[in-house]
Design a protein around this motif. Structure first.
Motif, PDB file in Angstrom:
ATOM      1  N   LEU A 327      38.959  39.211  44.855  1.00 26.73           N
ATOM      2  CA  LEU A 327      40.301  39.759  44.381  1.00 26.73           C
ATOM      3  C   LEU A 327      40.354  40.161  43.311  1.00 26.73           C
ATOM      4  CD1 LEU A 327      42.246  37.754  47.243  1.00 26.73           C
ATOM      5  CD2 LEU A 327      41.214  39.986  47.641  1.00 26.73           C
ATOM      6  N   ASN A 328      40.772  41.431  42.764  1.00 30.37           N
ATOM      7  CA  ASN A 328      41.037  41.753  41.621  1.00 30.37           C
ATOM      8  C   ASN A 328      42.245  42.664  41.585  1.00 30.37           C
ATOM      9  OD1 ASN A 328      38.523  40.973  39.902  1.00 30.37           O
ATOM     10  ND2 ASN A 328      37.706  41.930  41.554  1.00 30.37           N
ATOM     11  N   HIS A 333      45.761  50.702  41.107  1.00 31.20           N
ATOM     12  CA  HIS A 333      46.500  50.411  42.402  1.00 31.20           C
ATOM     13  C   HIS A 333      47.585  49.604  42.062  1.00 31.20           C
ATOM     14  CE1 HIS A 333      42.425  50.907  44.255  1.00 31.20           C
ATOM     15  NE2 HIS A 333      43.018  51.688  45.169  1.00 31.20           N
ATOM     16  N   MET A 334      47.784  49.231  41.022  1.00 29.04           N
ATOM     17  CA  MET A 334      48.742  48.366  40.449  1.00 29.04           C
ATOM     18  C   MET A 334      49.099  47.161  41.488  1.00 29.04           C
ATOM     19  SD  MET A 334      50.060  48.994  37.488  1.00 29.04           S
ATOM     20  CE  MET A 334      51.368  48.088  37.353  1.00 29.04           C
ATOM     21  N   ASP A 335      48.075  46.630  42.004  1.00 29.70           N
ATOM     22  CA  ASP A 335      48.035  45.672  43.058  1.00 29.70           C
ATOM     23  C   ASP A 335      46.607  44.887  43.005  1.00 29.70           C
ATOM     24  OD1 ASP A 335      48.893  44.110  44.919  1.00 29.70           O
ATOM     25  OD2 ASP A 335      48.745  45.557  46.563  1.00 29.70           O
ATOM     26  N   VAL A 336      46.936  43.604  43.704  1.00 32.65           N
ATOM     27  CA  VAL A 336      45.707  42.797  44.112  1.00 32.65           C
ATOM     28  C   VAL A 336      44.758  43.493  45.057  1.00 32.65           C
ATOM     29  CG1 VAL A 336      44.567  40.612  44.665  1.00 32.65           C
ATOM     30  CG2 VAL A 336      46.474  40.790  43.108  1.00 32.65           C
ATOM     31  N   THR A 337      43.387  43.937  44.761  1.00 30.19           N
ATOM     32  CA  THR A 337      42.689  44.648  45.896  1.00 30.19           C
ATOM     33  C   THR A 337      41.239  44.098  45.905  1.00 30.19           C
ATOM     34  OG1 THR A 337      42.012  46.332  44.111  1.00 30.19           O
ATOM     35  CG2 THR A 337      43.945  46.739  45.580  1.00 30.19           C
ATOM     36  N   CYS A 338      40.565  44.663  46.689  1.00 37.14           N
ATOM     37  CA  CYS A 338      39.236  44.039  46.782  1.00 37.14           C
ATOM     38  C   CYS A 338      38.299  45.237  46.944  1.00 37.14           C
ATOM     39  CB  CYS A 338      38.857  43.196  47.864  1.00 37.14           C
ATOM     40  SG  CYS A 338      37.253  42.219  47.693  1.00 37.14           S
ATOM     41  N   GLU A 339      38.234  46.232  46.096  1.00 40.02           N
ATOM     42  CA  GLU A 339      37.424  47.443  46.214  1.00 40.02           C
ATOM     43  C   GLU A 339      36.031  47.502  46.595  1.00 40.02           C
ATOM     44  OE1 GLU A 339      38.193  49.785  43.054  1.00 40.02           O
ATOM     45  OE2 GLU A 339      40.387  49.956  43.168  1.00 40.02           O
ATOM     46  N   ALA A 340      35.472  46.352  46.252  1.00 43.10           N
ATOM     47  CA  ALA A 340      33.852  46.281  46.540  1.00 43.10           C
ATOM     48  C   ALA A 340      33.792  46.023  48.028  1.00 43.10           C
ATOM     49  CB  ALA A 340      33.173  45.180  45.641  1.00 43.10           C
ATOM     50  N   TYR A 341      34.695  45.119  48.511  1.00 37.68           N
ATOM     51  CA  TYR A 341      34.597  44.684  49.787  1.00 37.68           C
ATOM     52  C   TYR A 341      35.058  46.039  50.779  1.00 37.68           C
ATOM     53  CZ  TYR A 341      35.741  42.338  54.242  1.00 37.68           C
ATOM     54  OH  TYR A 341      35.691  42.132  55.753  1.00 37.68           O
ATOM     55  N   SER A 342      35.961  46.636  50.200  1.00 39.96           N
ATOM     56  CA  SER A 342      36.414  47.783  51.177  1.00 39.96           C
ATOM     57  C   SER A 342      35.615  48.867  51.172  1.00 39.96           C
ATOM     58  CB  SER A 342      37.910  48.521  50.261  1.00 39.96           C
ATOM     59  OG  SER A 342      38.903  47.479  50.172  1.00 39.96           O
ATOM     60  N   HIS A 343      34.665  49.002  49.997  1.00 35.97           N
ATOM     61  CA  HIS A 343      33.479  49.847  50.163  1.00 35.97           C
ATOM     62  C   HIS A 343      32.409  49.582  51.220  1.00 35.97           C
ATOM     63  CE1 HIS A 343      31.123  53.251  48.852  1.00 35.97           C
ATOM     64  NE2 HIS A 343      30.045  52.483  48.541  1.00 35.97           N
ATOM     65  N   PHE A 344      32.053  48.239  50.858  1.00 35.19           N
ATOM     66  CA  PHE A 344      31.147  47.709  51.895  1.00 35.19           C
ATOM     67  C   PHE A 344      31.670  47.810  53.322  1.00 35.19           C
ATOM     68  CE2 PHE A 344      30.867  43.750  54.810  1.00 35.19           C
ATOM     69  CZ  PHE A 344      29.436  43.809  54.951  1.00 35.19           C
ATOM     70  N   ARG A 345      32.845  47.671  53.742  1.00 37.76           N
ATOM     71  CA  ARG A 345      33.424  47.996  55.265  1.00 37.76           C
ATOM     72  C   ARG A 345      33.362  49.382  55.636  1.00 37.76           C
ATOM     73  NH1 ARG A 345      33.287  43.876  58.724  1.00 37.76           N
ATOM     74  NH2 ARG A 345      34.407  45.503  59.860  1.00 37.76           N
ATOM     75  N   ASN A 346      33.574  50.222  54.616  1.00 36.79           N
ATOM     76  CA  ASN A 346      33.492  51.663  54.915  1.00 36.79           C
ATOM     77  C   ASN A 346      32.045  52.048  55.251  1.00 36.79           C
ATOM     78  OD1 ASN A 346      36.315  51.956  54.769  1.00 36.79           O
ATOM     79  ND2 ASN A 346      36.187  52.619  52.318  1.00 36.79           N
ATOM     80  N   THR A 347      31.159  51.487  54.447  1.00 29.28           N
ATOM     81  CA  THR A 347      29.894  51.831  54.578  1.00 29.28           C
ATOM     82  C   THR A 347      29.275  51.445  55.819  1.00 29.28           C
ATOM     83  OG1 THR A 347      29.677  52.132  51.991  1.00 29.28           O
ATOM     84  CG2 THR A 347      27.575  52.087  53.302  1.00 29.28           C
ATOM     85  N   ILE A 379      35.456  28.443  51.112  1.00 22.02           N
ATOM     86  CA  ILE A 379      36.551  29.151  50.796  1.00 22.02           C
ATOM     87  C   ILE A 379      36.719  30.250  51.909  1.00 22.02           C
ATOM     88  CG2 ILE A 379      36.678  28.530  48.326  1.00 22.02           C
ATOM     89  CD1 ILE A 379      36.075  31.659  47.910  1.00 22.02           C
ATOM     90  N   GLU A 380      38.080  30.573  51.903  1.00 24.56           N
ATOM     91  CA  GLU A 380      38.651  31.547  52.841  1.00 24.56           C
ATOM     92  C   GLU A 380      38.111  32.989  52.597  1.00 24.56           C
ATOM     93  OE1 GLU A 380      42.848  31.828  52.838  1.00 24.56           O
ATOM     94  OE2 GLU A 380      43.110  29.642  53.639  1.00 24.56           O
ATOM     95  N   GLN A 381      37.951  33.244  51.643  1.00 25.77           N
ATOM     96  CA  GLN A 381      37.449  34.734  50.999  1.00 25.77           C
ATOM     97  C   GLN A 381      35.969  34.720  51.551  1.00 25.77           C
ATOM     98  OE1 GLN A 381      39.054  32.799  48.836  1.00 25.77           O
ATOM     99  NE2 GLN A 381      40.918  33.833  49.173  1.00 25.77           N
ATOM    100  N   LEU A 382      35.185  33.889  52.123  1.00 21.79           N
ATOM    101  CA  LEU A 382      33.621  34.043  52.493  1.00 21.79           C
ATOM    102  C   LEU A 382      33.656  34.559  54.036  1.00 21.79           C
ATOM    103  CD1 LEU A 382      31.865  30.701  51.438  1.00 21.79           C
ATOM    104  CD2 LEU A 382      31.563  32.999  50.692  1.00 21.79           C
TER     105      LEU A 382
END
Length: 382
Positions: A327-328, A333-347, A379-382
């Motif tokens: 999370l970054n 986005h002015m928010d905490v996001t996880c762009e790399a994970y979102s791109h992975f899911r989309n792909t 951790i939960e993020q795994l």
């Protein structure tokens, strides 16, 4: 080996593009030894990661022992603490008969009373997360390895050479949590992987391929970069004793996701022979990758490689992907996001929805309720 000024070690500085994995700082190793400088001048450390179930236990089929991370003599329920038999229940924060004044010092400040450590804490200390500081070997200290070598030739320790903080392009030289998660799953489902032929994409230090090598017949551990592949090959050699009981083999090979073909140049140190390519395409039934989804361009390249390889396999194949959601906060986005994970899911969704008349991909999440065999923080993020 390297004499570093004490002042430099007390005030480490990191460039803005430095990436640091904390896995090696939270393991039960006694110490981390800097064994050498690699070809690009980065310090290489040797760490010992403890298996909670040795390969001898795996071979004999013994049941895994439970991992206890709490106290043996106490149980927690809500905001209460109790002994094993449920007696002596006392709410946390409950005051004694002397009232609030008993918790104040002479100046009127609140004194926080720490609960004393019990004996069971000390007994379970080897299963808890310990912060371990690296040890730099100075000149004339080469014999410091002797005790470590004698202690760590057993079947419940994985020895891994790795770097600690690197630029983004060298993150494969570090050890990452998702590699342990995937290794846990391999050991949990060891009968399913037994005697398989396996391909790992982005193997990095090789720890997941090494664990797979304890049960599988042959593992092709692939990545790119001669320096990284040399480190990976060294780690395979360090842990050969773990794979010997099951007859497993790990081959370190170059596989560049940005290229359309296997490297077959005989002068390249980690190139493929025609026989190895044929063996992979004829027998591979498992592909795996751990913590390789951190850059959108590389994610796209990996999925192209994944499609190309699976398209040429003789048999159907199961692909296991493990990653950590990082999370970054972004200004965009002015928010905490996880762009790399979102791109992975989309792909991944695009791959599942692909309709070319030849291949069909199905995606299924795996519940993370399987046993933990390596000491790390799940951790939960795994």
């Amino acid at each position: 080996m390297v004499d570093l000024a004490e002042k430099e070690m007390d005030n480490p500085t990191f460039r803005s593009d430095t990436v640091l994995s904390d896995v090696h700082l939270h393991c039960p190793s006694k110490r981390h030894l800097m064994v050498r400088l690699n070809a690009v001048g980065q310090p290489v450390f040797l760490s010992y990661f403890k298996l909670l179930w040795s390969t001898e236990d795996l071979a004999s089929g013994k049941h895994v022992r439970e991992i206890t991370t709490g106290r043996e003599d106490q149980c927690r329920g809500g905001d209460e603490l109790c002994d094993k038999d449920g007696s002596n229940i006392k709410k946390e924060g409950e005051l004694n008969s002397e009232g609030v004044e008993a918790l104040l010092d002479d100046d009127g400040d609140l004194e926080v009373v720490r609960r004393p450590r019990s004996a069971s804490d000390l007994e379970a200390e080897d299963l808890l997360r310990d912060i371990v500081c690296p040890v730099i070997l100075m000149k004339g200290k080469e014999d410091a390895f002797e005790d470590e070598e004698q202690e760590c030739t057993c079947s419940d320790v994985v020895k891994i050479e790795h770097t600690m903080a690197t630029p983004l392009e060298d993150v494969g030289k570090q050890v990452w949590r998702a590699a342990f998660l995937l290794a846990d799953y391999i050991l949990f489902k060891r009968d399913m992987f037994r005697c398989c032929s396996v391909l790992e994409l982005g193997g990095g230090t090789g720890i997941t391929s090494i664990i797979m090598g304890t049960v599988a017949k042959r593992v092709y551990c692939t990545d790119v970069g001669e320096d990284l592949l040399a480190m990976c090959e060294q780690n395979v050699a360090l842990n050969k004793h773990l794979m010997e009981p099951g007859g497993g083999e790990v081959k370190v090979k170059e596989l560049d996701w940005l290229k359309d073909e296997f490297c077959t140049d005989p002068e390249a140190p980690y190139s493929w022979s025609e026989e190895e390519i044929a063996d992979l395409l004829d027998h591979c039934s498992v592909i795996m990758a751990a913590d390789v989804f951190y850059d959108d361009d590389l994610t796209d390249a990996l999925f192209r490689t994944l499609y190309r390889v699976t398209h040429n396999l003789r048999n159907s194949c199961t692909v296991y992907l493990a990653l950590e959601k990082r999370l970054n906060f972004t200004l965009r986005h002015m928010d905490v996001t996880c762009e790399a994970y979102s791109h992975f899911r989309n792909t991944l969704n695009d791959l599942e929805n692909l309709q070319d008349g030849k291949m069909k991909y199905t995606v299924e999440p795996i519940k993370l309720d399987f046993c933990q065999f390596l000491v790390y923080e799940r951790i939960e993020q795994l």
